[in-house]
Design an enzyme around this catalytic site. Structure first.
Site, PDB file in Angstrom:
ATOM      1  N   ASN A 247       0.839  -1.193   0.000  1.00  0.00           N
ATOM      2  CA  ASN A 247       0.000   0.000   0.000  1.00  0.00           C
ATOM      3  C   ASN A 247       0.879   1.251   0.000  1.00  0.00           C
ATOM      4  OD1 ASN A 247      -1.634   2.211   0.802  1.00  0.00           O
ATOM      5  ND2 ASN A 247      -3.078   0.832   1.798  1.00  0.00           N
TER       6      ASN A 247
ATOM      7  N   ASP B  59      -0.183  -4.173  12.585  1.00  0.00           N
ATOM      8  CA  ASP B  59      -1.536  -4.718  12.530  1.00  0.00           C
ATOM      9  C   ASP B  59      -2.367  -3.894  13.497  1.00  0.00           C
ATOM     10  OD1 ASP B  59      -3.517  -6.444  11.557  1.00  0.00           O
ATOM     11  OD2 ASP B  59      -3.337  -7.740  13.310  1.00  0.00           O
TER      12      ASP B  59
ATOM     13  N   PHE C 116     -11.765   5.779   7.012  1.00  0.00           N
ATOM     14  CA  PHE C 116     -12.259   4.512   6.474  1.00  0.00           C
ATOM     15  C   PHE C 116     -12.621   3.609   7.637  1.00  0.00           C
ATOM     16  CE2 PHE C 116      -7.691   4.327   6.971  1.00  0.00           C
ATOM     17  CZ  PHE C 116      -7.469   3.103   7.586  1.00  0.00           C
TER      18      PHE C 116
ATOM     19  N   ASP D  84     -14.086   4.613  11.340  1.00  0.00           N
ATOM     20  CA  ASP D  84     -13.885   6.030  11.647  1.00  0.00           C
ATOM     21  C   ASP D  84     -15.191   6.825  11.802  1.00  0.00           C
ATOM     22  OD1 ASP D  84     -11.125   5.966  11.853  1.00  0.00           O
ATOM     23  OD2 ASP D  84     -10.785   6.484   9.751  1.00  0.00           O
TER      24      ASP D  84
ATOM     25  N   HIS E   8      -3.678   5.796  16.525  1.00  0.00           N
ATOM     26  CA  HIS E   8      -3.015   4.659  17.150  1.00  0.00           C
ATOM     27  C   HIS E   8      -1.799   4.226  16.348  1.00  0.00           C
ATOM     28  CE1 HIS E   8      -6.026   3.500  14.266  1.00  0.00           C
ATOM     29  NE2 HIS E   8      -5.617   2.261  14.213  1.00  0.00           N
TER      30      HIS E   8
END
Length: 202
Positions: A13, A75, A158, A161, A186
């Site tokens: 990404n 993650d 996204f 949110d 975070h």
């Protein structure tokens, strides 16, 4: 930045790569950040861990072992108190298929429909892992606490949110501009903590 350590971020990404470059630049840490797309033969790593830290380490360790370079991975997900920490590691596929944001959001709202405002606490959590070819492994974590609304608000961001209201704020993370959200996220907090470990790579 030719003399900076080369580090591989375990993602294809480009947005994540650019975001992490900005996070690290703000901390003053200089690394040459590469994506796994620059290593076409690298396979995707299955996230078979049961915690954010385990999944982040799985990806970082695999990429470090295959490239011979330091590797970092993360993650993250949403953890709802009244659901015992779920969706957690299943956040991206809560409704069944990976990445179906709308379905995930609607399912979570349905599950929380009868939960009163005072019991809708949740937090976004992120684990950021660094793995070196010599076997060194480090995990740093970040989180942002808040509450979940009964209906979505905002068109930015996204995932969850639109229903996440950070503590101390009057706007959801989907109502915030990207730079404001990223400043408190975070993910940013986890990678800011990992920056001290990356600084030691020289």
């Amino acid at each position: 930045m030719s003399d900076a350590p080369r580090v591989v971020l375990a993602t294809r990404n480009k947005h994540k790569i650019d975001e992490l470059r900005a996070i690290l630049a703000a901390t003053g840490v200089e690394v040459e950040l590469l994506g796994v797309a620059e290593f076409p033969d690298l396979p995707d790593v299955a996230e078979t861990g049961v915690t954010f830290a385990e999944n982040a380490l799985l990806k970082a360790v695999d990429v470090a072992s295959r490239t011979g370079l330091p590797a970092i991975a993360d993650d993250s997900g949403l953890c709802v108190d009244v659901l015992g920490g779920a969706p957690g590691i299943f956040s991206a596929r809560w409704a069944g298929k990976h990445g179906e944001d709308r379905a995930n959001l609607e399912l979570l709202l349905a599950q929380l429909a009868d939960i009163a405002d005072e019991h809708r606490q949740a937090h976004f959590a992120c684990a950021a892992a660094l793995a070196l070819p010599d076997g060194t492994r480090v995990v740093r974590e970040g989180r942002i606490d808040g509450t979940l609304l009964h209906a979505p608000r905002g068109a930015n961001g996204f995932g969850y949110d639109p229903i996440f209201l950070p503590d101390g704020y009057e706007r959801t993370t989907a109502e915030m501009p990207a730079d404001e959200k990223n400043a408190i996220s975070h993910r940013t907090r986890a990678f800011q903590a990992l920056a001290q470990d990356l600084a030691a790579l020289r």
